[in-house]
Design a protein around this motif. Sequence first.
Motif, mmCIF file in Angstrom:
data_model
loop_
_atom_site.group_PDB
_atom_site.id
_atom_site.type_symbol
_atom_site.label_atom_id
_atom_site.label_comp_id
_atom_site.label_asym_id
_atom_site.label_seq_id
_atom_site.Cartn_x
_atom_site.Cartn_y
_atom_site.Cartn_z
ATOM 1 N N LEU A 288 0.820 -1.158 0.022
ATOM 2 C CA LEU A 288 0.130 -0.025 0.003
ATOM 3 C C LEU A 288 0.629 1.332 -0.045
ATOM 4 O O LEU A 288 0.483 2.295 -0.459
ATOM 5 N N ARG A 353 -8.878 -1.519 -0.111
ATOM 6 C CA ARG A 353 -7.819 -0.423 -0.305
ATOM 7 C C ARG A 353 -6.942 -1.210 -1.240
ATOM 8 O O ARG A 353 -6.256 -0.438 -2.174
ATOM 9 N N HIS A 357 -5.543 0.388 -5.043
ATOM 10 C CA HIS A 357 -4.234 0.784 -5.035
ATOM 11 C C HIS A 357 -3.719 -0.119 -6.441
ATOM 12 O O HIS A 357 -2.862 0.463 -7.211
ATOM 13 N N SER A 360 -4.573 1.354 -9.496
ATOM 14 C CA SER A 360 -4.044 2.778 -9.543
ATOM 15 C C SER A 360 -2.641 2.642 -10.319
ATOM 16 O O SER A 360 -2.166 4.046 -10.585
#
Length: 523
Positions: A288, A353, A357, A360
């Motif tokens: 992360l 999450r 990520h 992205s």
Amino acid sequence: MALYVEAMSVLERAERKEGSLKSLVYRSSFKNVKQLYALVCGVLRYEPVLHQLLESSRLLRSEKRLDRQLAKLLVFDLLLGHGVKCGGRWKVMMKRHAAELGSALARMKVRHGVSTNLDLLTAVGGRAATKEVLLPRYARVNTLKTTVDDAVDYFKRQGFTFIGAADCAQTVDDLKGKRFARDIDVPEVLVFPPKTDLHDDQLYKLGNIILQDKASCLPAFVLAPPPGSQVLDCCAAPGNKTSHLAAIMKNKGKILAVDLSTERVATMSTQLLRAGVSCHRLQCADFLALDPHDPSYARVQYVLLDPSCSGSGMVGRMGGAADRGGDSGGVDGTGQTASSQERLRALSAFQARALRHALSFPGALRVVYSTCSVHQQENEDVVQQALADSAGAFRLVHILPEWRRRGLPVFPGAECCVRADPHEDRTHGFFVALFERNAGGGGGGDLVKPGGGGNGGDVDTAVPSLELRRDLGCPDGQNQEKEEEANGGGTETLVKSGVTEGGKTKKKRKRNKNKRKTCADST
Ligand SMILES: C[S@@+](CC[C@H](N)C(=O)[O-])C[C@H]1O[C@@H](n2cnc3c(N)ncnc32)[C@H](O)[C@@H]1O
């Protein structure tokens, strides 16, 4: 009646841990052991569903003398089994309640947004995986070191009989003694009878076979990164999927394998070495915290995310607090405790999450997400959230079209995902979803959508293969080999201090400008 009396006795004795379900059934005086075994297994498996049905119907309130365990057996047979075929007065009693119980089951399905009993079971956190399911022994042939044919010949020489393709669950069930088969879905996977111990086998010790459950082979198989591509394996340790990716890529290209745990990264390093993987770079880091815009990740087109999960699909592991409600207090209607639900919420938030990520990374064209959980919260909910957050940049690919168990129908397109069920698929409980960047969805190189239209903008019904690889600008194996030769061999070396690459620790950052240009051109 004898069937239900015996079934009650078996369940009580199993509860008192007097033996395994199978041994108790065989020790009972009931003649039709198959029927008895199927009934007790069904009741245990559908326990949370039966619990909710009894809570929401009047059966126990109006039949005051009806034992709760017996009620579960009768309700199971009535609604989820083959109907109450025997039972004398119990059969008559169940007839009186059939309509009300049937409506309660239908309401439950509507509430959970599912249409089949199996999906309902999964949605309420039923025991998809039980101690009683005996899974075959799967061995993935490590094609970096040997071929499937050679592995098959080797096992024949060891006295095994090869029966060809395991074309259905029955063939798998029929594997006994020293018989083995080749898996029908993942061709590099061999299937042996349950409890076959291959840990001392030479092929295993040499890294020529990897003892990996079939379902766990699906993520790398559907991601299918071509040789020469760059892959990010986000939660990689102990590296089973990393070595599978490397085999698919023929050790050509680059796998950035990241994991948070130092110990697990150390194990992964050993495993990858044994498996002959050399196209990897290991990094002990919080995925992360990686910056997707760091130039080191600019060429990452394929991402595999297999994050920590509740493990509720693992056969033989009772799923911990998260799925069986092992804690003492606070069990709600779903059979889960407050603390297990809390843990599930935390896991689901982390997974959401992590998936956001993963999506992205600007060059990411295909991202596979997988868990060994049976919970909707860790699977479909996470995928739905990620699709919504991606605002049309990604769609789901309809993977493994022949696979029957699909994502729970909780959002349009969820059927693109696959679920594996221990009872139906003879694997651990598993979930896989494959995302693909939409044309115009930003990122490194838009896709020309391979045949077959989308579905609601978020879903692609075609599984891209070589055609897609060309669209991606990713060379197939042969071209990549030639390209590497032309560029002096080897892929770009882009490493930071303390990071392990291809089994060696690198200290410097080097750049091969030629190579960089070629790859930039190809994306
Ligand atoms: C399900 S296991 C991965 C199994 C692995 N993909 C394989 O096939 O062998 C999940 C892994 O995620 C790692 N992990 C958990 N949180 C992480 C994070 N924030 N960043 C990187 N790795 C993480 C854990 O250490 C664990 O090794």
